[in-house]
Design an enzyme around this catalytic site. Structure first.
Site, PDB file in Angstrom:
ATOM      1  N   ASP A 198       0.845  -1.023  -0.092  1.00  0.00           N
ATOM      2  CA  ASP A 198      -0.001   0.084  -0.122  1.00  0.00           C
ATOM      3  C   ASP A 198       0.952   1.324   0.162  1.00  0.00           C
ATOM      4  O   ASP A 198       1.743   1.259   0.938  1.00  0.00           O
ATOM      5  CB  ASP A 198      -0.933   0.150   1.299  1.00  0.00           C
ATOM      6  CG  ASP A 198      -1.994   1.291   1.206  1.00  0.00           C
ATOM      7  OD1 ASP A 198      -2.913   0.872   0.630  1.00  0.00           O
ATOM      8  OD2 ASP A 198      -1.589   2.210   1.621  1.00  0.00           O
ATOM      9  N   ASN A 206      -2.649  13.247  -4.601  1.00  0.00           N
ATOM     10  CA  ASN A 206      -3.776  13.614  -5.120  1.00  0.00           C
ATOM     11  C   ASN A 206      -4.257  14.962  -4.621  1.00  0.00           C
ATOM     12  O   ASN A 206      -4.909  15.724  -5.378  1.00  0.00           O
ATOM     13  CB  ASN A 206      -4.785  12.734  -4.935  1.00  0.00           C
ATOM     14  CG  ASN A 206      -4.572  11.240  -6.033  1.00  0.00           C
ATOM     15  OD1 ASN A 206      -4.318  11.669  -7.025  1.00  0.00           O
ATOM     16  ND2 ASN A 206      -5.037  10.231  -5.560  1.00  0.00           N
ATOM     17  N   HIS A 211      -5.447  14.681  -9.585  1.00  0.00           N
ATOM     18  CA  HIS A 211      -5.442  13.146  -9.865  1.00  0.00           C
ATOM     19  C   HIS A 211      -4.645  12.836 -11.023  1.00  0.00           C
ATOM     20  O   HIS A 211      -4.142  11.522 -11.117  1.00  0.00           O
ATOM     21  CB  HIS A 211      -6.950  12.625 -10.111  1.00  0.00           C
ATOM     22  CG  HIS A 211      -7.802  12.780  -8.990  1.00  0.00           C
ATOM     23  ND1 HIS A 211      -7.706  11.708  -8.121  1.00  0.00           N
ATOM     24  CD2 HIS A 211      -8.860  13.648  -8.606  1.00  0.00           C
ATOM     25  CE1 HIS A 211      -8.522  11.934  -7.024  1.00  0.00           C
ATOM     26  NE2 HIS A 211      -9.277  13.108  -7.337  1.00  0.00           N
ATOM     27  N   ASP A 215      -2.226   9.837 -11.038  1.00  0.00           N
ATOM     28  CA  ASP A 215      -2.006   8.703 -12.064  1.00  0.00           C
ATOM     29  C   ASP A 215      -0.743   8.555 -12.304  1.00  0.00           C
ATOM     30  O   ASP A 215      -0.299   7.427 -12.987  1.00  0.00           O
ATOM     31  CB  ASP A 215      -2.949   9.273 -13.389  1.00  0.00           C
ATOM     32  CG  ASP A 215      -4.256   9.034 -13.031  1.00  0.00           C
ATOM     33  OD1 ASP A 215      -4.746   8.389 -11.913  1.00  0.00           O
ATOM     34  OD2 ASP A 215      -5.265   9.497 -13.708  1.00  0.00           O
ATOM     35  N   ASP A 241      -4.638   2.610  -4.779  1.00  0.00           N
ATOM     36  CA  ASP A 241      -3.330   2.716  -4.349  1.00  0.00           C
ATOM     37  C   ASP A 241      -2.727   1.369  -3.713  1.00  0.00           C
ATOM     38  O   ASP A 241      -1.884   1.411  -3.021  1.00  0.00           O
ATOM     39  CB  ASP A 241      -2.716   4.002  -3.804  1.00  0.00           C
ATOM     40  CG  ASP A 241      -3.031   4.009  -2.247  1.00  0.00           C
ATOM     41  OD1 ASP A 241      -4.258   3.269  -1.945  1.00  0.00           O
ATOM     42  OD2 ASP A 241      -2.761   4.653  -1.386  1.00  0.00           O
ATOM     43  N   ARG A 262      14.435  -3.619  -1.001  1.00  0.00           N
ATOM     44  CA  ARG A 262      14.738  -2.815  -2.244  1.00  0.00           C
ATOM     45  C   ARG A 262      13.652  -2.275  -2.866  1.00  0.00           C
ATOM     46  O   ARG A 262      13.596  -1.205  -3.581  1.00  0.00           O
ATOM     47  CB  ARG A 262      15.268  -3.848  -3.407  1.00  0.00           C
ATOM     48  CG  ARG A 262      15.789  -3.346  -4.708  1.00  0.00           C
ATOM     49  CD  ARG A 262      16.452  -4.214  -5.536  1.00  0.00           C
ATOM     50  NE  ARG A 262      15.677  -5.482  -5.939  1.00  0.00           N
ATOM     51  CZ  ARG A 262      15.733  -6.648  -5.594  1.00  0.00           C
ATOM     52  NH1 ARG A 262      16.505  -7.029  -4.252  1.00  0.00           N
ATOM     53  NH2 ARG A 262      14.876  -7.528  -5.776  1.00  0.00           N
TER      54      ARG A 262
END
Length: 338
Positions: A198, A206, A211, A215, A241, A262
């Site tokens: 997440d 945002n 937005h 994106d 997300d 990583r």
């Protein structure tokens, strides 16, 4: 009275694949198409059995036997390569002076046309072979058109299925694809690891940059995840997300821990957009199929990875944790800060 040359000239036009043999089986005349099949052969003076192997009737061993087959279908082939198969029928000449043998290709006509570069001029004008060749050609063209249509339909089907399993924004697999892959791995008994990722601070991108910037960040994140995983792994976007990575054949926590570090480090690299830098991070939680008793349930593993993810968020974000028994999700409080 018509001469022999005049007679054979007429026969050349009517049945261009013929032989005239004498009572001893020696060839006196050969039709133009037969000569085309063996252009280097000196036909005149050779015997029938020097040129052909007679396959049926099997009892024919001499010219006397051959003359007794009048009206019977003959099956033969050239002795020399290419050993083209031929069919024929013999008609005795008056006075026991030999016979006229008319030949055709039968079912080997397609190979003969190919091998000898024959044209319509090489067949009798009344021979149905030409019409048959046209039908074969038309059928081949129709079959090729059908094959091409099937390929296009199959391509369209594959494209539609691919679209149904693809997240349109990032090009990653979607939740539907993830469900199918999990079902396949569980059904096959293959070991795998499941990581729920997440993004941290994505809401701020945002809210502050819009937005479109969000994106762009999601597309950058997708590329990073693909770069950090193998081609045999599955990366899926399962929410705004939220991402799930399935590592097929992996059951080593050390490997997954190194990869998660990583991945998080790469995701913390700012993403340029509109002259500004979008800064995010990521939290991740992982569980392994080998930690689950049979029968393994996909929903249970997803819940475990989910709890590990939110434990990582509560621990300060930008980190990775493995699922442990006793973890509590506490989702609402953490989700509001994402």
């Amino acid at each position: 009275m018509m001469t022999a040359d005049e007679l054979t000239g007429i026969i050349d036009q009517i049945c261009p694949m013929y032989l005239v043999v004498d009572a001893g089986g020696r060839i006196h005349f050969a039709g133009p198409t037969l000569k085309k099949l063996r252009p280097d052969m000196s036909w005149k003076g050779m015997t029938f059995f020097e040129v052909f192997d007679l396959l049926r009737p099997r009892w024919v061993n001499s010219m006397d036997d051959l003359l007794k087959t009048a009206g019977t279908k003959l099956h033969m082939q050239f002795r020399e390569s290419p050993q083209t198969s031929l069919k024929g029928v013999l008609a005795p000449l008056p006075g026991g002076k030999g016979a006229l043998i008319n030949l055709s290709f039968g079912i080997s006509v397609l190979e003969a046309v190919r091998d000898y570069d024959l044209t319509s001029a090489d067949f009798s004008p009344t021979d149905l072979t030409i019409e048959m060749l046209y039908l074969v050609e038309a059928k081949s063209a129709a079959m090729e058109a059908s094959r091409q249509l099937n390929l296009r339909l199959q391509g369209a089907k594959i494209a539609a299925e691919e679209q149904a399993f693809t997240d349109t924004l990032t090009g990653l697999k979607n939740r539907r694809a993830m469900d199918h892959i999990l079902a396949r791995l569980i059904g096959s008994g293959t070991d795998f690891a499941l990581m729920h990722v997440d993004l941290d601070y994505f809401k701020e991108v945002n809210d502050t940059l819009g937005h479109a910037a969000g994106d762009a960040v999601l597309q950058s994140v997708a590329q990073v995840m693909v770069d950090c995983t193998r081609h045999t792994d599955t990366v899926a976007r399962v929410g705004g997300d939220e991402f799930v990575i399935i590592f097929e054949g992996v059951n080593e926590p050390k490997v997954l821990e190194a990869l998660s570090k990583r991945l998080i480090r790469r995701l913390e690299e700012p993403v340029p957009y509109g002259g500004k830098l979008c800064k995010i991070s990521a939290s991740a939680g992982t569980t392994l199929s080998s930690w689950n008793p049979a029968p393994i349930e996909a929903a249970a593993m997803l819940h475990q990875a989910d709890m590990a993810l939110y434990a990582a968020k509560r621990a300060g974000r930008s980190q990775h944790l493995f699922f442990e028994q006793g973890m509590q999700k506490d989702e609402p409080q953490v989700a509001a800060q994402s």
